[in-house]
Design an enzyme around this catalytic site. Structure first.
Site, mmCIF file in Angstrom:
data_model
loop_
_atom_site.group_PDB
_atom_site.id
_atom_site.type_symbol
_atom_site.label_atom_id
_atom_site.label_comp_id
_atom_site.label_asym_id
_atom_site.label_seq_id
_atom_site.Cartn_x
_atom_site.Cartn_y
_atom_site.Cartn_z
ATOM 1 C CG HIS A 243 9.721 22.063 -7.403
ATOM 2 N ND1 HIS A 243 10.012 23.115 -8.236
ATOM 3 C CD2 HIS A 243 10.485 21.038 -7.839
ATOM 4 C CE1 HIS A 243 10.897 22.750 -9.146
ATOM 5 N NE2 HIS A 243 11.203 21.484 -8.916
ATOM 6 C CG ASN A 338 16.575 16.533 -12.354
ATOM 7 O OD1 ASN A 338 15.771 16.697 -13.264
ATOM 8 N ND2 ASN A 338 17.332 17.513 -11.897
ATOM 9 C CB SER A 408 0.467 23.604 -10.909
ATOM 10 O OG SER A 408 1.456 24.530 -10.507
ATOM 11 C CG HIS A 427 10.398 19.067 -15.223
ATOM 12 N ND1 HIS A 427 10.652 19.816 -16.349
ATOM 13 C CD2 HIS A 427 11.179 19.610 -14.243
ATOM 14 C CE1 HIS A 427 11.548 20.750 -16.075
ATOM 15 N NE2 HIS A 427 11.881 20.648 -14.806
#
Length: 505
Positions: A243, A338, A408, A427
């Site tokens: 990430h 994003n 997750s 997200h």
């Protein structure tokens, strides 16, 4: 807050319940469209606890916004536009807003699957987390897997992961399992300032700081076995989640264009309720330049995650004494969080075919839109041509990270996502506490010790403050966020993973 069976009010903002998990802020005053929040009762209470609802309502003042502005179940206050926000704006009559895409352009996640099991990792956790931390650059400032000159940075900005393939940092399957095959063709390196390039050239292949991380995980649950099989996932399997985003380069691009837009398009800015929503009118030179620069930053971020994955493969080879191909360390998928994209969606229109307030629309028609996703994941359902051929029959993979003390999720694009959320879902878990407050309430070393001793999760970071800022208690319940997505049919649960090792900047 006031509460009736179908209406709630938070700080003067009224929300009407449209259906289960769908709350609407009606259009009034200078709003160009209504807004919707996709949330359960407990998530709505958390979303309403900061300025998220006000920012969502403010976003509807952007010209050309179509249908509804939408807030995902993990929404929280951001810069101008809420994190977890989606706004689709007409490319002919509307605008593009850097603040509605975010500073960390193409902050996103990629998941790499392996054929290792949790038992294969037993006894190697500390060695593995130390090796990853020593070999994956992280933290503020410079340092990356590669350093580049001007020619190299321009090639990365223009070509994305294709550049990594040419230079031996990727294989063909890495491209075919990445959103847009790892390259935005509209990228324009010439629209990126030298200052932005200088900030990025020594950060290619680095995690950065804050909530960015690399996490080794194990698959604990499978909810849709047929889809999981298509994704190559099964219980007890080891996967790796990365990430991060475009680092200082993306931040500088956003800063540059916000300042330029404020100076050149003050007339539009004066009509907006928040200067942080500064936008360039569709068709203007700045709109085109920003879109080209943003696409270049998107390419940079994909290369950034690709180089981290390349280095991770090498670390696993040294720790486990096997080639990465033998361990089948393959990219499952890479998704952006994003991002702004030109996409075609069906929206309410007026008699001239222009996007209109749903209550006043006379028809629905396909329009090309700038879809702003800020802290939101694309979630296209099965059959869409944009999905890699390997997954087209089951739907786009979606990766939703939780906190480092929680699971997750892997989802797939749901059949209702195009109708409800412009093909988008959440997200992540979404913050409930500022970083400053987190450091006041948590002690990093204590969090690390508790995770290791109680949960068997090994965490390594540049500082205790980073761990405190990212303590599990500062995030929403990711299980609840995913439940809402699943029940709305915008992102369907496929599998759950749980942390084993985590490194942070």
């Amino acid at each position: 807050m006031t509460d009736t069976a179908e209406t709630r009010e938070y700080d003067g903002i009224e929300l009407r319940k449209v259906r289960e998990f769908v709350w609407e802020i009606p259009r009034e005053g200078e709003m160009n469209a209504p807004a919707r929040v996709l949330a359960s009762d407990p998530l709505l209470e958390q979303i309403a606890d900061d300025k998220t609802l006000q920012q969502l309502r403010n976003a509807t003042h952007l010209p050309g916004i179509a249908d509804h502005a939408v807030c995902m179940p993990d929404g929280h206050q951001g810069y101008g536009f809420p994190v977890g926000g989606v706004g689709a704006i007409d490319v002919e009559t509307g605008c593009i807003s850097p603040g509605a895409i975010g500073y960390d352009i193409n902050c996103g996640v990629r998941m790499m699957r392996t054929n290792l099991t949790y038992d294969d990792l037993a006894g190697t956790e500390e060695e593995l987390v130390d090796a990853l931390f020593a070999n994956i650059p992280s933290g503020l400032g410079g340092g990356g897997v590669v350093e580049s000159d001007r020619e190299t940075i321009d090639a990365i900005l223009a070509r994305g992961v294709d550049w990594a393939l040419e230079h031996g940092y990727a294989v063909e399957d890495d491209l075919t399992h990445c959103e847009d095959e790892g390259m935005r063709p509209d990228a324009n390196p010439d629209a990126v300032s030298q200052k932005a390039k200088d900030r990025g050239k020594n950060q290619i292949g680095s995690l950065g700081s804050g909530n960015h991380f690399l996490e080794v995980q194990r698959v604990t649950d499978v909810y849709r076995p047929e889809v999981a099989a298509e994704f190559g996932l099964e219980p007890d399997q080891v996967v790796v989640l990365i990430h991060c985003g475009s680092r200082g380069l993306g931040h500088q691009i956003c800063t540059d264009y916000l300042r330029r837009i404020e100076k050149r398009h003050g007339d539009l800015l004066s009509r907006l309720p928040d200067r942080e929503l500064a936008a360039a009118p569709a068709g203007s030179a700045l709109a085109e330049e920003y879109y080209g620069a943003m696409c270049a930053a998107i390419n940079f971020a994909w290369v950034n995650r690709q180089l981290i994955m390349h280095r991770t493969r090498r670390v696993f080879e040294r720790v486990f004494g096997r080639d990465w191909e033998e361990m089948e360390m393959e990219l499952l998928y890479d998704v952006a969080h994003n991002i702004g994209k030109r996409e075609v969606h069906e929206v309410p229109v007026d008699a001239d075919g222009i996007p209109a307030n749903p209550a006043a629309a006379v028809d629905r028609a396909e329009r090309e839109l700038y879809v702003h996703r800020k802290g939101a994941t694309r979630a296209f359902p099965a059959g869409r041509p944009e999905i890699p051929s390997a997954y087209r029959e089951v739907g786009q993979p979606i990766i939703i990270p939780g906190s480092m003390g929680a699971g997750s999720y892997v989802l797939r694009g749901g059949e209702h996502s195009m109708d409800l959320s412009f093909g988008s879902t959440a997200h992540g878990a979404g913050r409930t506490m500022s970083r400053t407050q987190a450091k006041q309430e948590y002690w990093g070393e204590t969090v690390q010790s508790e995770l290791r001793d109680q949960e068997k999760i090994y965490v390594k970071a540049q500082s205790g403050a980073t761990v405190a800022e990212e303590a599990p208690g500062v995030y929403k319940d990711v299980d609840e966020v995913v439940r809402v997505s699943d029940e709305l049919g915008i992102g369907d649960k496929v599998a759950r993973t749980y942390p084993v090792c985590n490194i942070k900047g």
